[in-house]
Design a protein around this motif. Structure first.
Motif, PDB file in Angstrom:
ATOM      1  N   PRO A   1       0.807  -1.229   0.000  1.00  0.00           N
ATOM      2  CA  PRO A   1       0.000   0.000   0.000  1.00  0.00           C
ATOM      3  C   PRO A   1       0.838   1.276   0.000  1.00  0.00           C
ATOM      4  N   VAL A   2       2.025   1.226   0.623  1.00  0.00           N
ATOM      5  CA  VAL A   2       2.944   2.381   0.624  1.00  0.00           C
ATOM      6  C   VAL A   2       4.338   1.853   0.323  1.00  0.00           C
ATOM      7  N   GLU A   3       5.294   2.760   0.096  1.00  0.00           N
ATOM      8  CA  GLU A   3       6.620   2.306  -0.350  1.00  0.00           C
ATOM      9  C   GLU A   3       7.366   1.495   0.689  1.00  0.00           C
ATOM     10  N   SER A   4       7.380   1.994   1.910  1.00  0.00           N
ATOM     11  CA  SER A   4       8.165   1.314   2.938  1.00  0.00           C
ATOM     12  C   SER A   4       7.266   0.478   3.855  1.00  0.00           C
ATOM     13  N   ARG A   5       7.824  -0.639   4.315  1.00  0.00           N
ATOM     14  CA  ARG A   5       7.088  -1.466   5.285  1.00  0.00           C
ATOM     15  C   ARG A   5       7.389  -1.069   6.715  1.00  0.00           C
ATOM     16  N   GLU A   6       8.399  -0.246   6.882  1.00  0.00           N
ATOM     17  CA  GLU A   6       8.885   0.063   8.234  1.00  0.00           C
ATOM     18  C   GLU A   6       7.829   0.736   9.101  1.00  0.00           C
ATOM     19  N   GLY A   7       8.043   0.675  10.403  1.00  0.00           N
ATOM     20  CA  GLY A   7       7.199   1.439  11.327  1.00  0.00           C
ATOM     21  C   GLY A   7       5.847   0.794  11.571  1.00  0.00           C
ATOM     22  N   TRP A   8       4.816   1.622  11.625  1.00  0.00           N
ATOM     23  CA  TRP A   8       3.455   1.183  11.918  1.00  0.00           C
ATOM     24  C   TRP A   8       2.523   1.672  10.818  1.00  0.00           C
ATOM     25  N   HIS A   9       1.429   0.956  10.649  1.00  0.00           N
ATOM     26  CA  HIS A   9       0.542   1.275   9.528  1.00  0.00           C
ATOM     27  C   HIS A   9      -0.893   1.435  10.006  1.00  0.00           C
ATOM     28  N   LEU A  10      -1.562   2.423   9.440  1.00  0.00           N
ATOM     29  CA  LEU A  10      -2.951   2.719   9.803  1.00  0.00           C
ATOM     30  C   LEU A  10      -3.810   2.712   8.549  1.00  0.00           C
ATOM     31  N   MET A  11      -4.961   2.081   8.649  1.00  0.00           N
ATOM     32  CA  MET A  11      -5.914   2.142   7.542  1.00  0.00           C
ATOM     33  C   MET A  11      -7.118   2.927   8.059  1.00  0.00           C
ATOM     34  N   VAL A  12      -7.450   3.989   7.380  1.00  0.00           N
ATOM     35  CA  VAL A  12      -8.527   4.868   7.870  1.00  0.00           C
ATOM     36  C   VAL A  12      -9.605   4.971   6.803  1.00  0.00           C
ATOM     37  N   GLU A  13     -10.857   4.818   7.201  1.00  0.00           N
ATOM     38  CA  GLU A  13     -11.944   4.970   6.231  1.00  0.00           C
ATOM     39  C   GLU A  13     -13.027   5.886   6.790  1.00  0.00           C
ATOM     40  N   LEU A  14     -13.446   6.830   5.953  1.00  0.00           N
ATOM     41  CA  LEU A  14     -14.628   7.643   6.250  1.00  0.00           C
ATOM     42  C   LEU A  14     -15.725   7.165   5.304  1.00  0.00           C
ATOM     43  N   THR A  15     -16.937   7.062   5.783  1.00  0.00           N
ATOM     44  CA  THR A  15     -18.035   6.692   4.878  1.00  0.00           C
ATOM     45  C   THR A  15     -19.206   7.634   5.090  1.00  0.00           C
ATOM     46  N   ASP A  16     -20.040   7.730   4.034  1.00  0.00           N
ATOM     47  CA  ASP A  16     -21.218   8.599   4.152  1.00  0.00           C
ATOM     48  C   ASP A  16     -22.279   8.154   3.145  1.00  0.00           C
ATOM     49  N   THR A  17     -23.455   8.724   3.319  1.00  0.00           N
ATOM     50  CA  THR A  17     -24.534   8.382   2.386  1.00  0.00           C
ATOM     51  C   THR A  17     -24.265   8.967   1.002  1.00  0.00           C
ATOM     52  N   ARG A  18     -23.543  10.103   0.961  1.00  0.00           N
ATOM     53  CA  ARG A  18     -23.226  10.745  -0.325  1.00  0.00           C
ATOM     54  C   ARG A  18     -21.736  11.036  -0.428  1.00  0.00           C
ATOM     55  N   ALA A  19     -21.233  11.032  -1.668  1.00  0.00           N
ATOM     56  CA  ALA A  19     -19.802  11.245  -1.877  1.00  0.00           C
ATOM     57  C   ALA A  19     -19.417  12.713  -1.691  1.00  0.00           C
ATOM     58  N   GLN A  20     -20.405  13.599  -1.901  1.00  0.00           N
ATOM     59  CA  GLN A  20     -20.117  15.034  -1.896  1.00  0.00           C
ATOM     60  C   GLN A  20     -19.345  15.480  -0.643  1.00  0.00           C
ATOM     61  N   GLY A  21     -18.172  16.014  -0.856  1.00  0.00           N
ATOM     62  CA  GLY A  21     -17.426  16.592   0.259  1.00  0.00           C
ATOM     63  C   GLY A  21     -16.573  15.615   1.047  1.00  0.00           C
ATOM     64  N   LEU A  22     -16.753  14.326   0.796  1.00  0.00           N
ATOM     65  CA  LEU A  22     -16.057  13.331   1.626  1.00  0.00           C
ATOM     66  C   LEU A  22     -14.548  13.341   1.378  1.00  0.00           C
ATOM     67  N   ASP A  23     -14.158  13.385   0.087  1.00  0.00           N
ATOM     68  CA  ASP A  23     -12.723  13.420  -0.233  1.00  0.00           C
ATOM     69  C   ASP A  23     -12.083  14.686   0.349  1.00  0.00           C
ATOM     70  N   ASP A  24     -12.808  15.797   0.260  1.00  0.00           N
ATOM     71  CA  ASP A  24     -12.259  17.059   0.788  1.00  0.00           C
ATOM     72  C   ASP A  24     -12.012  16.947   2.297  1.00  0.00           C
ATOM     73  N   LEU A  25     -12.960  16.284   2.957  1.00  0.00           N
ATOM     74  CA  LEU A  25     -12.836  16.095   4.404  1.00  0.00           C
ATOM     75  C   LEU A  25     -11.563  15.298   4.721  1.00  0.00           C
ATOM     76  N   LEU A  26     -11.369  14.212   3.967  1.00  0.00           N
ATOM     77  CA  LEU A  26     -10.185  13.367   4.180  1.00  0.00           C
ATOM     78  C   LEU A  26      -8.915  14.170   3.907  1.00  0.00           C
ATOM     79  N   MET A  27      -8.913  14.909   2.792  1.00  0.00           N
ATOM     80  CA  MET A  27      -7.702  15.643   2.418  1.00  0.00           C
ATOM     81  C   MET A  27      -7.374  16.725   3.447  1.00  0.00           C
ATOM     82  N   ALA A  28      -8.405  17.369   3.972  1.00  0.00           N
ATOM     83  CA  ALA A  28      -8.155  18.421   4.981  1.00  0.00           C
ATOM     84  C   ALA A  28      -7.532  17.807   6.240  1.00  0.00           C
TER      85      ALA A  28
END
Ligand SMILES: Cc1cc2nc3c(=O)[nH]c(=O)nc-3n(C[C@H](O)[C@H](O)[C@H](O)COP(=O)(O)OP(=O)(O)OC[C@H]3O[C@@H](n4cnc5c(N)ncnc54)[C@H](O)[C@@H]3O)c2cc1C
Length: 474
Positions: A276-303
């Motif tokens: 999923p990322v270049e290095s395996r080192e360290g610790w890894h987190l998988m984060v998911e946001l979900t909603d009824t609509r896509a509108q604004g969700l990516d912006d929320l994640l990016m912010a």
């Protein structure tokens, strides 16, 4: 009680009740039911009985009760603590696999009524077909069943947002150990008329009765997802990020999963998943946001990510750019059990601690198992947002085989890890149940009054001790 019955006579009675096709007795047919998912527990059963509806379950349980024969409810047999496999008393395995009807879906009350043998995947599909969501989600969802997840109060990867299975049960239908049917199948969101009896059977691991049906909560479908994989330097950073994501996304934060470099290596080296990322080192987190609509969700994640990078909380990260990429991340997460089996022998904990204690728990457990055996590969995977960390002491096969007394080593590892969790205010059994492998832990950590009350409840409902004897309270 009737005089003792021979195994042959009992089999004839069960066959007479359910029909020949519903009773398995041949060793080859029984094999898959008598061994657990990780091949750690195996013992014979008298037979596997596969009733087709609640009335048949009730008649079968009543018959076994009259003859004083032990019984073991079994759903998908995906238990990770030997909960669904027999012991040496040759019980009748009561399989719910033919109880697989969706009974009703209520789009107004947001609920689904279903037989206990429906798989979780089937429930999810049925809900999705009506524009709704069944939120319980776990790696075994294609095989594990509604009844099994209720019996173990299964957690999984969406507890942060939707709670455990318990939080989603509205009503239950249970066959009691004497064969009577207790019906609380009410699709009600409020009901204070007397004791809330359904709660007794949730997490009871089939010791108080067999769940044959349930009414479960549904939610509006939340098909829009924004997901990322983040590499961080330490578990403490995961907690900083949890606060930050909560501040940005609130209840839209759905999954927050942690793994260490060893766990990622196990999956990548023993599967076909892309890194999923270049290095395996360290610790890894998988984060998911979900909603009824896509509108604004990516912006929320990016912010949220922008702020996290600014604060130096993240070493490296990838945002899923497509559904396929998000599914690939989930596939990687869900294949940990399988990949660990390829590396060696796992002694898996199911610990939970207060969320703020996760870093201390991991650090202390790492030191404790390193002191027990130098070749243990410390593998960590967990639902960190719930404080539920599966701390896995993984022995390479050769190291395991060279142990003079593997059972004693396993006991030392379990006690060392669980002692630390308990000292930090946690538990040794967060979501998998007690089964066979944790009964000793119940005796070690539960207080006298807690065990006394559990045993009294059990004796009240099952005085002959026929259901899942030896499990949970011992
Ligand atoms: C790959 C993998 C990933 C997993 N991930 C998770 C996870 O993320 N979270 C989690 O919580 N668990 C997880 N598990 C564990 C397991 O899937 C769950 O414990 C699940 O709830 C078991 O359901 P089952 O139908 O397979 O039950 P079984 O394994 O058949 O039974 C479990 C226990 O419940 C009892 N039981 C089963 N059906 C009934 C019934 N109808 N009435 C009364 N008692 C019954 C059995 O006697 C046994 O004691 C995972 C397992 C695997 C193999």
């Amino acid at each position: 009680m009737a005089p003792p019955i021979t195994a042959a006579d009992l089999l004839a009675e069960i066959t007479g009740l359910l029909g020949a096709g519903a009773v398995l007795t041949e060793a080859a047919d029984l094999a898959g039911y008598c061994q657990d998912a990780r091949h750690k527990f195996r013992a014979p059963a008298l037979c596997v009985a596969r009733p087709r509806d609640t009335a048949q379950v009730a008649a079968l349980v009543g018959l076994l009760h009259r003859h004083g024969w032990p019984m073991l409810p079994q759903g998908g047999n995906t238990s990770l603590c030997g909960g669904a496999t027999p012991d040496d008393r040759r019980p009748v395995i009561v399989s719910t696999q033919r109880l697989n009807r969706i009974r009703d879906i209520d789009p107004f009350g947001l609920s689904i009524a279903a037989d206990a043998g429906c798989t979780i995947a089937a429930l999810q599909e049925a809900a999705a077909g009506e524009g709704m969501l069944y939120p319980v989600s776990l790696g075994s969802e294609g095989s594990c069943q509604l009844g099994g997840t209720i019996a173990t109060n299964a957690g999984g990867t969406a507890v942060l947002r939707y709670g455990t299975t318990r939080a989603n049960v509205l009503g239950l239908e249970v066959v009691l150990p004497d064969g009577r049917i207790l019906n609380t199948m009410r699709a009600l969101h409020k009901d204070t008329a007397g004791y809330d009896l359904k709660q007794l059977f949730i997490g009871a691991e089939g010791t108080l009765g067999i769940v044959t049906g349930a009414v479960m909560r549904l939610y509006p479908a939340a098909p829009a997802s924004a997901m990322c994989w983040l590499r961080i330097d330490a578990p403490a950073r995961a907690l900083d990020l949890l606060r930050l994501f909560r501040a940005h996304a609130g209840r839209l934060l759905t999954a927050f999963e942690l793994m260490n470099a060893q766990q990622l290596a196990n999956v990548l080296d023993h599967g076909t998943h892309p890194a999923p990322v270049e290095s395996r080192e360290g610790w890894h987190l998988m984060v998911e946001l979900t909603d009824t609509r896509a509108q604004g969700l990516d912006d929320l994640l990016m912010a949220a990510l922008e702020e996290a990078f600014d604060q130096g909380l993240i070493l490296e990260g990838t945002v899923a750019q497509s559904l396929a990429q998000a599914e690939a991340m989930w596939a990687l997460r869900h294949s940990v059990t399988e990949s660990n089996m390829r590396v060696g022998v796992s002694i898996t904990s199911d610990t939970a601690v207060p969320v703020g204690q996760v870093p201390a728990f991991i650090a202390r457990a790492e030191a404790a198992v390193a002191a027990i055996h130098p070749e243990i590969l410390v593998t960590v995977v967990g639902h960190v947002g719930d404080g539920n960390i599966h701390f896995i002491a993984l022995f390479p096969t050769a190291a395991w085989q060279a142990l003079p007394d593997p059972a004693a080593t396993e006991a030392r590892v379990r006690e060392a890890v669980n002692d630390i969790a308990i000292e930090l205010g946690g538990t040794f059994s967060a979501e998998h149940g007690v089964g066979q492998s944790m009964v000793a832990m119940m005796r070690r950590y539960k207080s006298g009054p807690e065990l006394d009350v559990m045993r009294a409840l059990r004796a009240c409902l099952d005085p002959s001790g026929l259901m899942n004897r030896g499990r949970v309270t011992g």
